[in-house]
Write a protein that holds these residues in place. Structure first.
Motif, mmCIF file in Angstrom:
data_model
loop_
_atom_site.group_PDB
_atom_site.id
_atom_site.type_symbol
_atom_site.label_atom_id
_atom_site.label_comp_id
_atom_site.label_asym_id
_atom_site.label_seq_id
_atom_site.Cartn_x
_atom_site.Cartn_y
_atom_site.Cartn_z
ATOM 1 N N UNK A 1 0.861 -1.184 0.000
ATOM 2 C CA UNK A 1 0.000 0.000 0.000
ATOM 3 C C UNK A 1 0.899 1.237 0.000
ATOM 4 N N UNK B 1 3.803 -2.844 3.577
ATOM 5 C CA UNK B 1 3.228 -4.128 3.163
ATOM 6 C C UNK B 1 1.723 -4.174 3.446
ATOM 7 N N UNK C 1 -0.151 -6.570 4.303
ATOM 8 C CA UNK C 1 -0.522 -7.385 5.469
ATOM 9 C C UNK C 1 -0.715 -6.532 6.723
ATOM 10 N N UNK C 2 0.117 -5.491 6.853
ATOM 11 C CA UNK C 2 0.024 -4.620 8.032
ATOM 12 C C UNK C 2 -1.377 -3.993 8.101
ATOM 13 N N UNK C 3 -1.861 -3.554 6.960
ATOM 14 C CA UNK C 3 -3.165 -2.894 6.945
ATOM 15 C C UNK C 3 -4.284 -3.894 7.172
ATOM 16 N N UNK D 1 -4.088 -6.769 8.932
ATOM 17 C CA UNK D 1 -4.161 -7.264 10.313
ATOM 18 C C UNK D 1 -4.618 -6.186 11.292
ATOM 19 N N UNK D 2 -4.345 -4.925 10.975
ATOM 20 C CA UNK D 2 -4.740 -3.884 11.929
ATOM 21 C C UNK D 2 -6.171 -3.400 11.710
ATOM 22 N N UNK D 3 -6.787 -3.800 10.614
ATOM 23 C CA UNK D 3 -8.131 -3.292 10.322
ATOM 24 C C UNK D 3 -9.189 -4.367 10.151
ATOM 25 N N UNK D 4 -8.789 -5.607 10.044
ATOM 26 C CA UNK D 4 -9.776 -6.659 9.842
ATOM 27 C C UNK D 4 -9.811 -7.575 11.051
#
Lengths: 460, 185
Positions: B97, B172, B174-176, B178-181
């Motif tokens: 992202x 990355x 994945x960071x977004x 894991x922190x939002x879903x």
């Protein structure tokens, strides 16, 4: 793709608010390293640590780069060494400490924990040899941390071991007097010590664990402080924001912070082929400005840390951190809560200097947060029995409340209350805390024996 | 073998556009495989992937959509595609992202998209918002064809940030996630 506001909230957290993974700690079982003599044992320990952790630091750094989140510390925890060195003598334990120090350096980790024993009910001859070795072992090493569990809710408090603690800590501080007693900052006394805690100085690889395991300690007081400030800024009108909404903000922020820790931990675990253990949900401050648990007290409404209301704030903070983190992670463990290590938190240290935070209030606060009297510098003149008695009070809190408590007290040789002590780096700095009622607990400590386990421990 | 068509429609937004368009497709025996729509400044645009019986032609579809009664005429474009588009759309294993924030000015989107083009980076998704004269852009990127590593791109974007007075970051995906879903992938 996610919504832009969600993306930006995450970007803020990572880039501007000191989000990091505080530690990835590899636990390694050393029980199978006992050889016929100390030389063979040391040799096996070195080989085993290298075989598991040879690529550990490089892998953490690689994942850190991939995800753009720093992994501040790479650490190792080993099986409590008193078990590994059964039958060894004091000088052998010093050799074991030096070996662990060399092994830690050879794989490039920051710190190694597990120079430890578990003596909550009784002490073996080996345990006594181990305790006797602590001052010399920690003075002779750089990276080794020691811890000892002298109390549990199930077994009560080992008062004989407790009496030895005050003397051990004094001797340790004096052996490292040239560093203002820094040795004592590497030794922590526990009640209900967990076997999967990734934080130092109290990390061990419990005997209940697999041969090797990775545990992660998340961080984030800075992230939580900034999130709270933002929420408060957006509600300037009095009465438009209440405490439950602030607790909710802490919870949601902790969720995000924990998820990042879990992501990195699992990536390292997968890459190394080592089982993932737990995420420890503790809020661990650093001396860096803006990365303080103490700051959160002020944001949440007390003008001085230690003022009435401080314990209630910490209780809410600790609870909200757990609630947010426990849903974020598949497996949580370790200490999991807010830390209040005085020297490692610039604002807590400042509160000591201003006189707003005293030992009694700190002790009260440890009833509602994880760990206990952590990194508290006290005058070097305080006698060993008084130190043991302070520890006894902290152990009693843990025993009765079925929680982990600990004490890491540093009697700074030759210095008195109000003078500054500075260990540098993550260990931080603080004025020395004034103590009341020094020298008045010796008769209590002299009883020895055991303080029985509380009635609510009998649940079978 | 059914015939695959990609249909794009633009119109002033109102209730019932999707119902009308998909109704016309349905009456021709079409099966909508995928549809994406967005509304910007009161205008709707949508893109559909549809399969028809072999005898249905582009002209039949165009005529059916043109006969829909509407105040604002639909602007329609239709392409026949040789094969099932699903076969070529393989989600890259890792995406990144890229976020851009800064004061609004002309050329922000072009500058960033040109940067992506020059580094052989495919833009999978892009969203922008303008609020209080602050421009924000979030792009989902596929770096698999790019010769540059993420570290190199990060360094170049830091330089780009300095020169353009924009805050540009790449992280990355994945960071977004894991922190939002809620679900942990």
């Amino acid at each position: 793709m996610l919504r832009s506001d969600q993306i930006l909230a995450t970007v803020e957290m990572i880039q501007k608010e000191n989000l990091d993974v505080r530690t990835v700690t590899m636990g390694i079982n050393l029980l199978d390293c006992r050889g016929g003599d100390i030389d063979a044992t040391c040799d096996r320990i070195k080989k085993k640590i290298f075989s598991y952790a040879g690529n550990f630091v490089a892998t953490c750094n690689e994942m850190s780069r991939k995800y753009g989140i720093p992994v501040v510390n790479k650490r190792i925890a080993v099986t409590p060494i008193a078990l590994v060195g059964a039958g060894f003598h004091k000088e052998d334990f010093v050799r074991l400490a030096v070996t662990l120090d060399e092994a830690a350096s050879s794989v490039g980790v920051d710190i190694l924990g597990g120079f430890s024993a578990q003596v909550e009910k009784g002490m073996t001859a080996t345990d006594r040899e181990y305790i006797a070795s602590i001052p010399e072992a920690l003075a002779a090493t750089d990276k080794v941390c020691a811890s000892i569990n002298i109390a549990t809710t199930q077994k009560g408090i080992n008062m004989d071991a407790l009496a030895m603690m005050g003397r051990t800590i004094k001797e340790l501080a004096e052996k490292t007097a040239h560093q203002d007693g820094f040795g004592a900052a590497k030794f922590v006394v526990f009640c209900n010590q967990p076997g999967d805690n990734p934080f130092m100085a109290g990390a061990i690889h419990g005997v209940e664990e697999a041969d090797a395991v990775l545990n992660v300690g998340v961080s984030g007081p800075g992230v939580i402080a900034r999130a709270l400030e933002r929420l408060i800024h957006h509600h300037p009108e009095p009465g438009t924001l209440q405490l439950d909404e602030l607790a909710e903000e802490i919870k949601q922020t902790t969720f995000r912070v924990t998820r990042c820790g879990e992501l990195i931990g699992r990536a390292v675990s997968k890459s190394l082929g080592i089982e993932f253990g737990v995420v420890d949900l503790s809020l661990a401050p650093t001396p860096t400005v803006g990365d303080s648990v103490g700051e959160i007290f002020k944001i949440l409404g007390v003008d001085a840390i230690g003022a009435p209301g401080s314990t209630a704030i910490l209780a809410m903070l600790n609870d909200a951190v757990k609630k947010g983190g426990i849903f974020a992670s598949k497996t949580v463990g370790g200490l999991s809560g807010a830390f209040i290590p005085v020297m490692e938190d610039a604002m807590l240290a400042e509160a000591v200097g201003e006189g707003s935070l005293c030992l009694e209030k700190l002790e009260a606060m440890t009833c509602v947060c994880s760990v206990g009297l952590d990194m508290v510098a006290i005058p070097g003149s305080v006698d060993a029995d008084t130190i043991s008695a302070i520890i006894a009070d902290e152990m009693a809190l843990g025993v009765i409340n079925c929680k982990t408590t600990a004490a890491r007290l540093i009697p700074v040789p030759g210095k008195e209350a109000g003078e500054l002590v500075n260990f540098g780096g993550l260990f931080g700095a603080s004025p020395i805390m004034a103590l009341k009622n020094v020298g008045k607990s010796s008769r209590f400590i002299a009883w020895g024996g055991r303080m029985p386990a509380p009635i609510h421990s009998f649940k079978n | 073998m059914r015939k695959q068509m990609i249909i794009s429609v633009m119109s002033k937004d109102r209730p019932g556009i999707i119902a009308s368009i998909t109704g016309a497709i349905y009456r021709l025996g079409g099966d909508v495989a995928d549809l994406n729509q967005t509304v910007l400044c009161g205008y709707l645009t949508m893109i559909l992937s549809v399969s028809f019986e072999p005898e249905v032609t582009k002209e039949d579809v165009l005529a059916a959509i043109s006969h829909i009664k509407t105040d604002c005429k639909f602007e329609v474009s239709i392409k026949e595609v040789a094969h099932n588009p699903e076969e070529t759309e393989i989600e890259p294993p890792e995406t990144y992202i890229l976020t851009v924030q800064g004061p609004n000015k002309a050329g922000i989107v072009h500058g960033i998209s040109q940067f992506c083009f020059e580094h052989n980076i495919n833009i999978l998704d892009l969203a922008t918002t303008l609020k209080n004269d602050q421009y924000t852009m979030a792009l989902q990127l596929d770096l698999t064809r790019s010769a540059s590593s993420v570290e190199t791109l990060q360094k170049e974007l830091e330089e780009y940030s300095r020169q353009s007075n924009l805050t540009v970051m790449i992280q990355h995906n994945d960071i977004f996630q894991v922190t939002n879903e809620v679900s942990l992938h």
